[in-house]
Scaffold this active site. Sequence first.
Site, PDB file in Angstrom:
ATOM      1  N   ARG A 197       0.832  -1.206   0.000  1.00 41.76           N
ATOM      2  CA  ARG A 197       0.000   0.000   0.000  1.00 41.76           C
ATOM      3  C   ARG A 197       0.867   1.257   0.000  1.00 41.76           C
ATOM      4  NH1 ARG A 197      -4.800   1.554   4.378  1.00 41.76           N
ATOM      5  NH2 ARG A 197      -5.261   3.620   3.533  1.00 41.76           N
ATOM      6  N   ASN A 220     -10.728  -4.090  -1.673  1.00 42.16           N
ATOM      7  CA  ASN A 220     -10.576  -2.996  -2.636  1.00 42.16           C
ATOM      8  C   ASN A 220      -9.574  -3.352  -3.733  1.00 42.16           C
ATOM      9  OD1 ASN A 220     -12.325  -0.949  -1.683  1.00 42.16           O
ATOM     10  ND2 ASN A 220     -10.928  -0.543   0.017  1.00 42.16           N
ATOM     11  N   CYS A 244     -19.318  -2.151   0.231  1.00 39.75           N
ATOM     12  CA  CYS A 244     -18.504  -1.058   0.776  1.00 39.75           C
ATOM     13  C   CYS A 244     -19.254  -0.458   1.956  1.00 39.75           C
ATOM     14  CB  CYS A 244     -18.263  -0.002  -0.306  1.00 39.75           C
ATOM     15  SG  CYS A 244     -17.209   1.381   0.222  1.00 39.75           S
ATOM     16  N   HIS A 284     -16.449   3.939  -4.718  1.00 43.42           N
ATOM     17  CA  HIS A 284     -15.479   5.025  -4.518  1.00 43.42           C
ATOM     18  C   HIS A 284     -15.572   6.084  -5.628  1.00 43.42           C
ATOM     19  CE1 HIS A 284     -12.622   2.673  -1.597  1.00 43.42           C
ATOM     20  NE2 HIS A 284     -13.875   2.706  -1.212  1.00 43.42           N
ATOM     21  N   TYR A 300     -14.053  10.297  -2.111  1.00 41.82           N
ATOM     22  CA  TYR A 300     -13.047   9.950  -3.116  1.00 41.82           C
ATOM     23  C   TYR A 300     -13.091  10.874  -4.326  1.00 41.82           C
ATOM     24  CZ  TYR A 300     -11.956   5.748  -0.525  1.00 41.82           C
ATOM     25  OH  TYR A 300     -11.543   4.884   0.453  1.00 41.82           O
TER      26      TYR A 300
END
Length: 429
Positions: free
Chosen positions: A90, A145, A165, A195, A242
């Site tokens: 990440r 995700n 989500c 998102h 987002y």
Amino acid sequence: MKVTVIGGGSTYTPELVSGLVAQQHRLQVDELVLMDIDAERLDIVGNFAKRMLAHQGSLTRVTLTTDRQAAVTGADAVLIQLRIGGQTARLGDETFPLTCGCIGQETTGAGGLAKALRTVPVVLDIANDVRRLAKPDAWIIDFTNPVGIVTRALLNAGHRAVGLCNYAIGIQRWAAALLGVEAARVEVDPVGLNHFSWTRRILVDGVDVLPRILRDFQPEVLKRAPFPQDLITLLGAIPSSYLQYYYTHDEVLERLHHETPRSQVVSELERQLLQEYRSPLLTEKPAQLTERGGSFYSEAAVDLLASLYSEKETVHVLNVHNDGIIPGLADDDVIETRCRVSSSGIFPMPQESVPPLMLGPIQHVSAYERIAEKAARSGEIDDVRRALLAHPLIGQWTIVEELVPRLLEASAAYLPQFSDAVDILVHEH
């Protein structure tokens, strides 16, 4: 009933266990199987889960295993919550795009593509095990995700799957608290993709109260949605957080260059949580878990699971095939929308007409997601280039050519489908 969690060593798992306890009047789980490849972490989280259930007097049996096939054998439902490469990968998603002047984020832009490339093949392998070994009518619930791309891959491969989500349930609980009503009376009606959505209606007992919220609770709305007031007024909707990467791109990019990457913050938080979970005296999820993100995840996941095995129909916001719900999108595009759910299945509800201001961007990002899903399966570098070129946050050839080797280098250990190309491109770079 046997419920399996792939990625059961996640620090999120106590949220899920808490949800099972809260919903045990609707959903009786006989066996909860927690599977993870990290045996030490699984032991810590799994034993805490056992203490939580015992403390509540639950009869649910908890099984811990590192054997994925054993975990899914005979399962009624399989929940997938993975992070391929952990917080280290990440960190790459959040930083390598910044070197090319692009947004660095784990589900959006080039970082989101990298995560999809790592994740889709693994999830499809899991789903194939579910198809062979779980019960014939077992559901796969994906919380991994990027949910939209992963769900697209699962559905296009013919799996009995749905994406979930926590964004919509977060808006629901926020609106309920704002208005002083029970959450059960509130429904959130978003339009768009995972998102990448706008909340166009918030219903209380079937009546849209969003115009009232936008008018009477402006400070609270602006605190929830980090956008200029004039933009929200123009949209007449609450944008997903987002969308800040699109609507306020330059400001966010500048901020990201100076902020501590979220992955580093989460790594430290997870270290602290796992230390707490080790305590034999801890029998309830700690308050600090709320800082991890994923608020209300447990309630959303368990409520959905209960609905899938109930004759009573309830409404959930889910990631499903479009199937004509939004004109202008292909039937096999994956949208995030309200659905009626029961043991009879999942049935998307009609959407009001989508204005061009929203439909255009939805079409653009959906086209990117289609190419990204293909790239994750094909292992073709040109598909990676096409995905980056199609993404509205990138779209420039010179930047694409800079991003490709950086993306492949950052995730090389988790991209076996690109192994030959990785060696060549990274070496040239």
